[in-house]
Scaffold this motif. Structure first.
Motif, PDB file in Angstrom:
ATOM      1  N   LEU A  67      42.981  45.608  39.032  1.00  0.00           N
ATOM      2  CA  LEU A  67      42.754  46.210  40.345  1.00  0.00           C
ATOM      3  C   LEU A  67      42.834  45.141  41.434  1.00  0.00           C
ATOM      4  O   LEU A  67      43.391  45.376  42.514  1.00  0.00           O
ATOM      5  CB  LEU A  67      41.386  46.896  40.381  1.00  0.00           C
ATOM      6  N   LEU A  68      42.328  43.954  41.140  1.00  0.00           N
ATOM      7  CA  LEU A  68      42.447  42.836  42.082  1.00  0.00           C
ATOM      8  C   LEU A  68      43.917  42.489  42.304  1.00  0.00           C
ATOM      9  O   LEU A  68      44.355  42.312  43.454  1.00  0.00           O
ATOM     10  CB  LEU A  68      41.690  41.620  41.553  1.00  0.00           C
ATOM     11  N   LEU A  98      45.487  45.269  44.592  1.00  0.00           N
ATOM     12  CA  LEU A  98      45.071  45.325  45.996  1.00  0.00           C
ATOM     13  C   LEU A  98      45.341  44.025  46.746  1.00  0.00           C
ATOM     14  O   LEU A  98      45.566  44.043  47.957  1.00  0.00           O
ATOM     15  CB  LEU A  98      43.582  45.657  46.085  1.00  0.00           C
ATOM     16  N   TYR A 102      38.240  48.020  47.329  1.00  0.00           N
ATOM     17  CA  TYR A 102      37.970  47.579  45.961  1.00  0.00           C
ATOM     18  C   TYR A 102      36.615  48.108  45.488  1.00  0.00           C
ATOM     19  O   TYR A 102      35.606  47.962  46.162  1.00  0.00           O
ATOM     20  CB  TYR A 102      37.974  46.050  45.861  1.00  0.00           C
ATOM     21  N   GLU A 161      34.618  44.039  48.697  1.00  0.00           N
ATOM     22  CA  GLU A 161      34.887  44.571  50.037  1.00  0.00           C
ATOM     23  C   GLU A 161      34.340  43.650  51.113  1.00  0.00           C
ATOM     24  O   GLU A 161      35.011  43.387  52.120  1.00  0.00           O
ATOM     25  CB  GLU A 161      34.282  45.976  50.181  1.00  0.00           C
ATOM     26  N   THR A 166      32.147  43.146  41.669  1.00  0.00           N
ATOM     27  CA  THR A 166      33.185  44.176  41.781  1.00  0.00           C
ATOM     28  C   THR A 166      32.700  45.520  42.305  1.00  0.00           C
ATOM     29  O   THR A 166      33.511  46.380  42.628  1.00  0.00           O
ATOM     30  CB  THR A 166      33.853  44.401  40.417  1.00  0.00           C
TER      31      THR A 166
END
Length: 323
Positions: free
Chosen positions: A170-171, A174, A246, A239, A224
């Motif tokens: 996910l990191l 984004l 995220y 965030e 996270t």
């Protein structure tokens, strides 16, 4: 008394007993007195999931007045326990701890299909860490360096398809980075390799890295979840550190075989939600960086399904390998 009268009387008693049994089944009053409840855990005894489940089960057992037997079925990232629970009768005497989010190459029982959520027991963050030696000052600084060196940065996780693996992807998605995933079977070796520089970063649970962070050996860039945690109060969320949108939590949901009576599920939900507020369970949650869920069955189901759908879509979109 004539034979006809005796037969009529016996039939009447049988009808009343049958009606009473059906009524007891319908309103759930017969449960949980018939037999002990089995609660499956898909990981070895002594780990966070096992310890948390046992502490909650003890309080639930006291509340409902029936013993709960914890049965560990370690293997396949928890899938063996999920399979055992999905095969069990939906009579209210089987529970399983569902760890999420987790994706597997082969179809496994899921909440919303073969299983139904009872209660979100807890959720908590993963933490992005790196060796403190020559570490970039902030997450944004780290991202900037990684963008300039695509494919040269790696991150350790507890295994392929786990929440830690998915949090790293996910990191990547984004932030526009290309970290390479390095799966490990245990947190100890992963931490050693991050400290030694064999792996650039770690997406790991709070508990195994906490001491190294506090000792100044590991740099914690962000957690996270969208909330900070008490054990790392100065570590920002993704965030807060500038990565908008995220959100990735590790979570544990108590689940039952699909089709279990709704009144039984409601009673179990109330007992579990009370259990996560006890001092013993709160102490376990705090040590692992988790917070109590305390949602209704419907809310717990929606939370789980939404999380799984989110990461399934990410895996498809980013062509994440789960092999």
């Amino acid at each position: 008394m004539s034979l006809k009268s005796l037969v009529t009387r016996q039939l009447g008693v049988a009808v009343l007993l049958c009606a009473a049994a059906l009524s007891a089944h319908a309103d759930g009053t017969a449960w949980p007195k018939a037999k002990p409840i089995t609660w499956f855990v898909g990981f070895a005894p002594g780990g966070t999931v096992d310890v948390l489940t046992r502490a909650i089960a003890k309080t639930v057992s006291d509340k409902i007045g029936q013993s709960i037997v914890i049965e560990n079925r370690p293997g396949a990232s928890g899938a063996l326990a999920l399979q055992a629970a999905a095969r069990a009768p939906h009579d209210g005497y089987t529970l399983v701890t569902f760890p999420g989010p987790i994706l597997q190459t082969t179809r496994q029982p899921e909440i919303g299909r073969e299983l139904s959520a009872v209660s979100l027991m807890s959720q908590g963050p993963i933490v992005l860490v790196g060796s403190a030696a020559n570490a970039p000052a902030t997450l944004q600084d780290l991202i900037a360096v990684m963008r300039k060196q695509p494919g040269k940065w790696s991150y350790a996780s507890s295994g392929t398809g786990t929440g830690q693996h998915l949090a790293g992807e996910l990191l990547n998605s984004l932030a526009g980075t290309q970290m390479v995933h390095i799966p490990y079977k245990g947190g100890g070796q992963a931490i050693s390799d991050v400290l030694g520089g064999q792996v650039s970063l770690g997406m790991l649970g709070v508990t195994p890295v906490l001491a190294q962070i506090k000792a100044g050996k590991l740099k914690a860039y962000a957690v996270t979840t969208r909330f900070r945690i008490d054990s790392l109060p100065d570590v920002p969320t993704m965030e807060e550190a500038g990565l908008k949108g995220y959100d990735a939590a590790q979570f544990f949901v108590a689940a039952v075989p699909a089709g279990t009576d709704a009144e039984i599920v409601t009673k179990l939900n109330a007992a579990i939600n009370d259990a996560v507020q006890t001092h013993e369970v709160k102490t376990i949650l705090s040590a692992s960086g988790q917070v109590a869920g305390k949602l209704s069955p419907k809310e717990s189901q929606a939370f789980t399904v939404t999380s799984l759908d989110k990461f399934k879509a990410l895996a498809h979109r980013a062509k994440i390998s789960l092999d």
